[in-house]
Motif scaffolding. Sequence first.
Motif, short mmCIF file in Angstrom:
data_model
loop_
_atom_site.label_atom_id
_atom_site.label_comp_id
_atom_site.label_asym_id
_atom_site.label_seq_id
_atom_site.Cartn_x
_atom_site.Cartn_y
_atom_site.Cartn_z
N GLY A 1 0.83 -1.20 0.00
CA GLY A 1 0.00 0.00 0.00
C GLY A 1 0.86 1.24 0.00
N ARG A 2 0.41 2.23 0.78
CA ARG A 2 1.16 3.47 0.86
C ARG A 2 2.47 3.24 1.63
N ALA A 3 3.52 3.87 1.20
CA ALA A 3 4.81 3.70 1.89
C ALA A 3 4.72 4.26 3.30
N PRO A 4 5.17 3.49 4.32
CA PRO A 4 5.07 3.98 5.70
C PRO A 4 6.14 5.00 6.02
N ARG A 5 5.80 5.87 6.96
CA ARG A 5 6.81 6.81 7.45
C ARG A 5 7.70 6.08 8.45
N LEU A 6 9.01 6.34 8.37
CA LEU A 6 9.94 5.68 9.29
C LEU A 6 10.04 6.47 10.59
N LEU A 7 10.04 5.74 11.67
CA LEU A 7 10.16 6.36 12.99
C LEU A 7 11.62 6.26 13.44
N GLN A 8 12.12 7.35 13.98
CA GLN A 8 13.52 7.34 14.41
C GLN A 8 13.65 7.96 15.79
N PHE A 9 14.49 7.33 16.59
CA PHE A 9 14.83 7.91 17.88
C PHE A 9 15.75 9.10 17.63
N ARG A 10 15.53 10.20 18.33
CA ARG A 10 16.37 11.39 18.12
C ARG A 10 17.62 11.28 19.01
N LYS A 11 18.60 10.56 18.45
CA LYS A 11 19.78 10.23 19.25
C LYS A 11 20.70 11.43 19.48
N ASP A 12 20.40 12.55 18.83
CA ASP A 12 21.23 13.73 19.06
C ASP A 12 20.53 14.77 19.95
N LEU A 13 19.55 14.31 20.72
CA LEU A 13 18.90 15.22 21.69
C LEU A 13 19.86 15.61 22.81
N GLY A 14 20.78 14.76 23.08
CA GLY A 14 21.75 15.01 24.15
C GLY A 14 23.03 14.25 23.82
N CYS A 15 23.97 14.29 24.74
CA CYS A 15 25.20 13.53 24.52
C CYS A 15 25.56 12.78 25.79
N MET A 16 26.53 11.89 25.66
CA MET A 16 27.02 11.16 26.83
C MET A 16 28.53 11.29 26.87
N LEU A 17 29.06 11.44 28.04
CA LEU A 17 30.51 11.51 28.22
C LEU A 17 31.00 10.16 28.72
N THR A 18 32.14 9.74 28.22
CA THR A 18 32.69 8.48 28.71
C THR A 18 34.17 8.65 29.00
N ALA A 19 34.64 7.88 29.96
CA ALA A 19 36.07 7.95 30.30
C ALA A 19 36.58 6.57 30.67
N THR A 20 37.84 6.35 30.39
CA THR A 20 38.49 5.13 30.86
C THR A 20 39.70 5.53 31.70
N LEU A 21 39.79 4.92 32.84
CA LEU A 21 40.92 5.15 33.73
C LEU A 21 41.70 3.87 33.80
N ASP A 22 42.96 3.92 33.42
CA ASP A 22 43.76 2.71 33.47
C ASP A 22 44.99 2.99 34.32
N HIS A 23 45.80 1.95 34.51
CA HIS A 23 47.00 2.15 35.32
C HIS A 23 47.99 3.07 34.62
N SER A 24 47.90 3.17 33.30
CA SER A 24 48.90 3.96 32.60
C SER A 24 48.32 5.06 31.73
N GLU A 25 47.01 5.08 31.50
CA GLU A 25 46.47 6.09 30.60
C GLU A 25 45.04 6.47 30.95
N ILE A 26 44.63 7.61 30.37
CA ILE A 26 43.25 8.09 30.50
C ILE A 26 42.68 8.18 29.09
N GLY A 27 41.43 7.81 28.95
CA GLY A 27 40.75 8.04 27.68
C GLY A 27 39.44 8.77 27.95
N VAL A 28 39.06 9.66 27.07
CA VAL A 28 37.75 10.32 27.19
C VAL A 28 37.06 10.28 25.83
N GLY A 29 35.75 10.27 25.86
CA GLY A 29 34.99 10.26 24.61
C GLY A 29 33.67 10.95 24.79
N ILE A 30 33.04 11.23 23.67
CA ILE A 30 31.71 11.83 23.69
C ILE A 30 30.88 11.05 22.67
#
Lengths: 328, 463
Positions: free
Chosen positions: B82-111
Amino acid sequence: MSISGLGPHGERAASPDRVALSPDDIASARAAQFRVAIALHTAISDWSEQQIAGIMSIFGDCGITVTEVVECNFAPHAQIQLLDRLREEKPDAIISIPVANAKVADAYRRVSRAGIRLLLLDNVPTGLLPGSDYATLVSADNFGLGAIGASLLAERIAKGGAVGVLAYDSEFFVTNEREIAFEKWMRANRPDIRMFVRKFDTIEAAGQDALALIAAQPELSGLFVVWDTPALRVVDALKQAGHSLPITTVDLGRETAAELASGGMICGIGAQQPYLQGKAVSQACVLALLGKQTPDWIALPGVAVSRENIAASLLALSGAMLDHENRR
Amino acid sequence: MAANPPPVRPPQNRGRGRPTTRESAGASLGAVLNLIRSGQATTRQELERESELGRAVVADRVATLADIGLIAESELGPATGGRAPRLLQFRKDLGCMLTATLDHSEIGVGIANLSGELFAEHHEAHDAGADARSMSQRILTLFDWMIAKHAPAMPVWGIGVSVPGPVVDGGDLPFMARTPSFLPAWDDIPLLELLFDRFAAPVWLRSSIETMTMGERFAGAGKALDSMLFVKVGQRIEAGLVCEGRLYRGAQGAAGLIGQMPVQAGDRGSTLDALAGSDMIASEGLAAAKSGKSPILGETLRRSGDVGAVDVSQAAQSGDPASIEILARSGRLVGRSVAMLANMLNPRLIVLSGTMAQTNDLLLAAVREIVYGESHPLVTRDLVIAKSQMGSSAGLVGAAMVVVESLFDPACLKDWVILGTPLAHPKFLSLRTSCKSLLADFAARQDQPDGAPEIASATRYSP
């Protein structure tokens, strides 16, 4: 000289020695008659010219044909089109510097999935992984280069002074590393210095952004610009506006070297070794095409260049190129 | 880039009559959102089928979610008659998340976006002599940089931190309420509270082995596999297990501490950590350098005054026989422990990671040799043993996925979905108050009466 930074996925740097070619490797490459394309951000910089010279020196030894060298003038959309076209031409490998991150990731992934070996310079698009998506990333130790820029500028800044950072408004591994390292070095070694950042989105805009930053922060007594081509635009803009500030940057191009040597505003440079970087990426390319393991990230140390050692540095950096050419 | 989420509209209690969808339908709204977010259903028809809700209810929930701003109906999908359906999408750019890794020798950060996809990351080695306090400061600084550079107008919905030790599950759901103990050196640093206070977002801490396993499961070699064993070889040797598509944490969140297992190497008996970890590799390398057994490591010792595990690994890659023997010995010991786990768990994939695995292929070769040789044929019939290609990115992706799974867990989601953002969750709002008081206590203990811990102060660095 050691490597102070980590790779885009936290990798430890491997030395270029890890991809040295044996006579057997060269003979195998000659027999295979590989074809390689090069896709750069720009072909009209000294950095690009030296990289290409380094690549050609190894490929010449190995009988590899460079099908073409293309550039996209830093435009992600143009780079996507170029990569799609190169993919259709089916070279054995592409050596490229991605000009953006998420925007160009799918285009690079398409190249990789078409069975074309991918060798990256300076940047890795979001989500691409070494081994599965690309063979090797080759870059300078950009974290070290940012620290060099900070230490050379700090010598010119009085206690309690302020400096400006002209950062690149694009998701680019190497310029991010330089910016972060500059700030980290200052905090650790000159916490008295205040820092103000402004981002430029094109090389052409860098001069106006520098003037805007100075207008907003008249107390600035120095600038760090994350690479040399926009730094030269900043120098021009400042001269026209009647300003004179000490500036440090990264990359020892001819014009930047002349500005430094002649006592102009540029007072220090963190120099890459683009000729040797070109050699390293082409050697890694040969090994990858022969089905051999290559390191995830190969990095070469930066060189601190000031007015005092500019002549010696130029000799040393160009000497590597001349040595190789003479041997050939 | 998306604008800020729409203003929060609290549910209206009308006092009489039937409750509205907004008041009563948190659970079904959450279920519909999760189906769209996970890609299981992208059209109304698929939602009806997957959720087993009626057409009218689905239409109502979709309209409500669109009204709140959490989803968007965008381009047309393929027509199926029939008629083509509209696709539903989550708005994944409404916000952001910060991430970090703490290791014995290094730090990592991401967004990352709200689907846990990283759009920028940075890794750096610790400065010599860095302590927990300076590392905390560095994470705050790098997070500030990440936000200024990549998401100056985006609200932070959550923060995930990967730490170098097991994180005890305190049962404080849906949000972690205080910093759990994970390493003695960090006991005096209220890491969670500092992040919570600085970025006004919920924070989750997980062990590095858990986050790396999650990262490999969602974005690496384990993508689309429902059973995987992830082994990290570094100073400690740890394992993470994905079973039926889910990370197995254990009763206390301490599953996978295989480095504590007793092993025997010749006449020496000790733990796997002690006999095969990077400390052993470094000390054996130093001995080889001093005795002259390894000329390459001897040169390293002369130049830098020390020999580290990475030096041994790189020397082995260059063909140094003494270094090859050290790494092969470590690999065989790790391989025996992994073979035992493989026989018990029958994973589809074993991934080796950590500095030792990343810088050298000998470890992988030794583990393969032992696991294939000492496991039941059925266990190894389709078993793949590979090196992680994600490096430290695995921990960042995994930490982001911890946040995603926590925020969109049905028990948490039902209480905020109608509000449009987890930052309006009632329990989160009350946590913010208690966090302030915890930080004030911390500041008092540190003799900083202004309530701003020293590690939160920073050189002015304005974007």
